[in-house]
Scaffold this active site. Structure first.
Site, PDB file in Angstrom:
ATOM      1  N   SER A  86      10.963   5.194   4.191  1.00 49.85           N
ATOM      2  CA  SER A  86      11.927   5.838   3.284  1.00 49.85           C
ATOM      3  C   SER A  86      11.273   6.915   2.424  1.00 49.85           C
ATOM      4  O   SER A  86      11.916   7.861   1.998  1.00 49.85           O
ATOM      5  CB  SER A  86      12.588   4.780   2.386  1.00 49.85           C
ATOM      6  N   GLY A  98       6.079   0.508   7.834  1.00 44.06           N
ATOM      7  CA  GLY A  98       6.741  -0.328   6.846  1.00 44.06           C
ATOM      8  C   GLY A  98       8.050   0.288   6.410  1.00 44.06           C
ATOM      9  O   GLY A  98       8.301   1.479   6.624  1.00 44.06           O
ATOM     10  N   CYS A  99       8.886  -0.545   5.797  1.00 42.58           N
ATOM     11  CA  CYS A  99      10.207  -0.067   5.396  1.00 42.58           C
ATOM     12  C   CYS A  99      10.122   0.933   4.242  1.00 42.58           C
ATOM     13  O   CYS A  99      10.667   2.033   4.318  1.00 42.58           O
ATOM     14  CB  CYS A  99      11.110  -1.248   5.043  1.00 42.58           C
ATOM     15  N   TYR A 100       9.417   0.550   3.175  1.00 42.59           N
ATOM     16  CA  TYR A 100       9.263   1.498   2.059  1.00 42.59           C
ATOM     17  C   TYR A 100       8.590   2.790   2.540  1.00 42.59           C
ATOM     18  O   TYR A 100       9.074   3.884   2.215  1.00 42.59           O
ATOM     19  CB  TYR A 100       8.436   0.876   0.933  1.00 42.59           C
TER      20      TYR A 100
END
Lengths: 347, 347, 347, 347
Positions: free
Chosen positions: C154, C149-151
């Site tokens: 990061s 996932g993107c979150y």
């Protein structure tokens, strides 16, 4: 009808004062000053005021200003109010200062956080921190109001009830705040140049923002706990107005949701400008755009034993000019919401 | 591998050249100059280039630059290329100049539209206007390319086929153009300060924008009609990149849709960077974002006897750096699209 | 040249894959499928692809797809890859799945966080979590890649070195993340309607976002500490692309700045796509716009004994399609950065 | 205090009416209806109204509404007011309808431009077009006000004085208009999805926008010239509010700047809501944001014999709800500006 003067009327805080006072039934702006554009009509510098205001920007003449107005707002940049404001106080005028020059009680904080020695520490004692939800009583007799910073307003209002009711661990507070670009003022600089600023998000001044001691000072006043510390990180959002603060703290043992709800109710049930979100809602900056409201919501997270408080204000209204007008209403003995209740321009 | 130098590498046009040339298989940037930030690493001034470029900004030393590069882009602001570029030409270098300093053929236009006497009218004759779709042949032998302005590119490409095929009345042309803010460059000024610029739309320099004589010069070259005049109104859109030009003209008697389609087909069917929209589509700036494409659509309106042509380009690519690379490819005898075909970063 | 298929090619992740693969020297897209727009040319649905891609959207036919491609990206929405992807695996194809359907190792997490029973728990064991900086070795032999996932990308990249070197208290982690709107996908809904979304900032899904278990799973894998918990708050920024995560943790006793620097150096010095900011810099989402980079900076705050880590990625690139291509490069034994190093479109 | 009802209160026009009427000293909203959200508190659907309005959305019951209110605004979508509004008129209520259902005088225009046969052509005759600067006298006795469209308001006010004084060629008019996204309403659709809409600029409905006959009807009424035609091109600007219209026309022989200035002075010198820019200024949408002003500027271009008029309004205020309140003031015999003069929320 009281006569109002504004020192430094062309910046974003100054014109926001002018916007808000237009709706005020008991006060009227009669003098506006500007260093850079004296002699100009305000509607030449700010064409949005055509057919709204017919005022000429004047050179700042302290004596004349004191004579011809009943109350004065100083919207000078930080560092420039230091000398002008005391002169007005000495002449017996009530002044609401929107800079940070009279907010910190400890003069030693100025060289550390602002880079100058404070020339009038007496005035730091005399000034009242202009957060009505905390200092309403003191404000009634104040002559010099140090109008709070935008970030501090959004954070102190979110935490005060939790600290007052001893619901959180005061060494665990983290404030992650996000502000629209108008908070940086009207001066054109590269980081706020449209092509650099739009489609961008960033943190800045991480760990050393000058609002840190202001927030800590006020939270310690509430908690009476000198061990209280705050970790504060500001961010820049590609929007004009609004501050959203996401505040984290460890809750004390046994604290349940109802305790938190009660604390907020107790503190704010009679506050016109605080709106408590219910458990299905969360604040959004758009809901307070252009208004003096501070919206507050929270979630208690049992998994990690922490509370997340979310607050939203308009940095130029409850975070600056609106709060200043609220303070004026208190100083002059008027109902606090006089001229200040307005619906949002939405969307 | 040809060695490329860029004079004035830190502005928006300069860094866009750097971005595009990164993809070029036959050219490599070896020298970049900057007046304001010489000695700095480019990735210090522009952190987006970390791990992409390892170059140091140098003082502009014409001789050294001439010796150590094969071709040079000048991305100096208007007025500053006037003296530097001729020196490079004299040393036998090919130069693509992205300013307006060599675009106008009539030296008398410079005092009127740019406010200075042109010091080297000879070079106005020698320079080739770098619009490949019009001057491809001349460009093959050029030494000095005057890279077109962003608005002119968007307008000339939209009108050329209609003028060539004599489909419109050349005294009836109105160009209503809208540009993103990067067209104003990287200098921070109040009109481009984020809070002033976002949520705002305006026209500017109505009737006296400096691109007017450039567009008229080129359209008259195509039409051979000295009576051709242009009414040009630029506008500022709260977005970073993109120009959309909405162009109006009266069509000549009897002209039908098929005539227009044929004219565009004839002119552009072999052009890599022109994309003709079909009758259900219209250009949008987002479709060309970051690319060298010029998208063109039209509607013929029988009610009023007028054609409406809509064109879209990215002002920093087909309107500046991309077109410059296209010109480099022509100058060096490479296929025109070398290194330039890229999909849009979408959305 | 390997043949690539994309299932669900019209959403933002699908078209971002198409953009990135256009630059790939060893892979070529040959099949694209779409449920809603089968039969259409991709450049009809997405006009930005005119003159870039000449492909027709097809109905998903698993067998045909398996036969005619070498490797497949599935960009189906969450919940829809569950049945399709295993069929492809059974036919011996390598699949990189960009949904969350194969990311969580514990099948019991699916009903809690995603609202469905997982139909193929075997595949949860077989899948490799596609974060190359953590699982590079395993990925080399993987058949099914669960693209992160993107979150989570990061956050995990920001914390991994600190956890590996035991520098922080794993029960103190708070992640305050901010995402551009493209993270919500291409479906038009009221919260993402332009007038509601621009000039607005808000937190959402506070305390219950579905990425929470994914992040905790991976951080626990690194720490081997089951007590590790994470407080994660996502926010919506009025911009298209980018995630900035501000991560807070208490540092262990005696930890100094140099320890942190060493930890990051050790973990990432050979990582192409990680860029470590120096102490005068902080990440901004604009510096990674459209690229596969993850920028990381930090501040150690002695006053409160905490570290603040700031990371920035492009949610559609390192947070989705770019990382997927990076994974493809690993799966196929190519240098990891093949086709993926690109400068930002800036500004 | 007059009692006001709003039909269709939750769309952008409806909530803008609620915002504006909050400031009105002589009118109070007592009934609000909604088809989709009846039974809900308005502050649940629109949290920005917390502590501002305490109203419940009701089912539309024509009889009840007529009984319990003094004047009614209908903010139903186009096509839905056709049947409801006449019922209210029959009951003797004054209605201000903000849709286009009663704007066109020629019933034959409805099938062409709106796709339906008009069921009550009688009402087209009875309705008064609610542009006070043109129809003030008629409005005083009106029962049914057809509140003008946003684009028409911005164009008609710009052209009226020029046509009245016979300064322009009525067959040469071109209107290039640009609107913020709120003009498209509150329905979430792909073209208005934030990632598609921001950083984008486009023309739409070129040559066939439904406001064309409305503008032509009104301009012909003023000119008495049936040959008057209009070329109208709307564009979408990535901002929330505001319309800027750039209007082109050939001026009649001998017309000089002073003629134009006189024409505007004559027409508008007593108009509260028209602000004429001087020759150093041009309208910007930000100067009218949230207000009922229409700002007008012009340039006379001798080179091409054309005038360029630039007008700016807020599409939701002077282009919809504000003009509707202005009409209410006229209908009820109050000073026209009652409750409507407000400074802009700036920046």
């Amino acid at each position: 009808m009281k006569k109002v003067g504004i020192i430094g009327a062309t910046g974003y805080t100054g014109i926001e004062l002018m916007r808000l006072l237009y709706f005020h039934p008991r006060a009227r702006i009669t003098r506006v000053t500007s260093t850079s554009q004296q002699g100009e009509d305000i509607s030449r510098v700010h064409p949005q005021f055509k057919k709204i205001y017919n005022l000429t920007l004047e050179e700042l003449d302290i004596e004349k200003l004191a004579e011809e107005t009943d109350i004065i707002f100083s919207a000078l940049p930080h560092g420039l109010a230091l000398e002008k404001v005391p002169e007005l106080i000495k002449m017996g005028k009530k002044v609401i200062d929107l800079s940070s020059d009279f907010r910190l009680k400890n003069p030693e904080d100025y060289p550390i956080w602002y880079g100058f020695e404070h020339p009038g520490p007496d005035y730091l004692e005399k000034s009242v921190y202009g957060l009505p939800e905390v200092y309403r009583d003191k404000l009634q007799d104040a002559y010099l109001v140090a109008n709070p910073g935008c970030y501090p307003t959004s954070i102190i209002l979110g935490l005060m009830p939790l600290i007052q009711e001893n619901l959180i661990d005061c060494t665990s507070i983290i404030c992650d705040s996000k502000s629209g670009v108008s908070g940086a003022g009207r001066g054109a600089k590269l980081p706020f140049h449209f092509p650099e600023c739009t489609e961008n998000f960033k943190a800045y001044r991480v760990g050393n923002h000058q609002h840190t001691p202001e927030i800590e000072q006020e939270l310690r006043n509430i908690s009476k706990d000198p061990a209280l510390t705050l970790l504060f990180t500001p961010h820049l959002v590609p929007m004009i107005r609004g501050i959203l603060s996401t505040i984290y703290a460890a809750v004390n043992k046994g604290v349940v949701k109802e305790d938190v709800e009660e604390a907020y109710q107790k503190a704010y049930q009679n506050e016109t400008f605080i709106r408590l979100m219910d458990e299905t809602e969360l604040p959004e900056t758009k809901y307070v755009y252009g208004t003096n409201f501070c919206d507050i919501g929270f979630r208690l997270e049992e998994r990690t034993g922490r509370i997340i408080v979310v607050t939203a204000i308009d940095n130029l209204v409850k975070g600056a000019a609106g709060q200043a007008v609220q303070n004026m209403n208190i100083l002059l003995g008027w109902p606090e919401e006089t001229g200040l209740l307005q619906p949002v321009v939405y969307p």
